[in-house]
Design a protein around this motif. Sequence first.
Motif, short mmCIF file in Angstrom:
data_model
loop_
_atom_site.label_atom_id
_atom_site.label_comp_id
_atom_site.label_asym_id
_atom_site.label_seq_id
_atom_site.Cartn_x
_atom_site.Cartn_y
_atom_site.Cartn_z
N PHE A 15 0.84 -1.19 0.00
CA PHE A 15 0.00 0.00 0.00
C PHE A 15 0.88 1.25 0.00
O PHE A 15 1.87 1.32 0.72
CB PHE A 15 -0.90 0.04 1.24
N ASP A 37 3.80 2.42 4.11
CA ASP A 37 3.36 2.32 5.50
C ASP A 37 4.49 2.53 6.50
O ASP A 37 4.24 2.70 7.69
CB ASP A 37 2.66 0.99 5.75
N ILE A 57 -5.29 5.66 -1.51
CA ILE A 57 -4.39 4.56 -1.20
C ILE A 57 -4.27 3.67 -2.43
O ILE A 57 -5.28 3.25 -2.99
CB ILE A 57 -4.89 3.72 0.00
N ALA A 104 -2.88 0.16 -4.13
CA ALA A 104 -2.41 -1.20 -3.93
C ALA A 104 -1.54 -1.52 -5.14
O ALA A 104 -2.02 -1.49 -6.28
CB ALA A 104 -3.57 -2.17 -3.82
N ASP A 137 -7.24 1.57 -4.07
CA ASP A 137 -8.00 0.69 -3.18
C ASP A 137 -9.01 1.56 -2.43
O ASP A 137 -8.68 2.18 -1.42
CB ASP A 137 -7.05 -0.02 -2.21
N GLU A 187 -9.73 0.60 1.28
CA GLU A 187 -8.62 0.95 2.19
C GLU A 187 -8.51 2.46 2.35
O GLU A 187 -8.23 2.95 3.45
CB GLU A 187 -7.31 0.35 1.67
N THR A 188 -8.75 3.20 1.28
CA THR A 188 -8.74 4.66 1.36
C THR A 188 -9.78 5.14 2.36
O THR A 188 -9.49 5.96 3.24
CB THR A 188 -9.00 5.29 -0.03
N ARG A 242 -11.26 3.39 4.77
CA ARG A 242 -10.93 2.90 6.11
C ARG A 242 -9.92 3.82 6.78
O ARG A 242 -10.08 4.21 7.94
CB ARG A 242 -10.39 1.48 6.04
N ARG A 243 -8.90 4.21 6.04
CA ARG A 243 -7.86 5.07 6.62
C ARG A 243 -8.38 6.48 6.87
O ARG A 243 -8.00 7.11 7.87
CB ARG A 243 -6.62 5.08 5.72
#
Length: 97
Positions: free
Chosen positions: A11, A27, A48, A50, A67, A70-71, A73-74
Amino acid sequence: MNDTDPDRSIFYAVDRIESTVAVLQDDEGQETVVPANRLPRELKEGDILAVPVDGGGTVDWGLAQIDVAETERRRRAAAEVLERLLGRDGPVDAGGD
């Protein structure tokens, strides 16, 4: 033979886009500069990516994908931290579209 493992990706967060390059951060906080034309056109700051990695650890920028899950979520996690730091009870707009 293609050594790319479809289940292995790294990521990268899009820190900023400068003219013809995107500045990405992994990360561990390491910055990487990638030509913007090797990445998805719709890429924007805060997204984000991947990025697939082959068996030798080489990333394939041409197969990088945003992603979305994930984007989001963050962004939610960052908003929750901000809420706690500010001592607010309600949600904070995490930005993005």
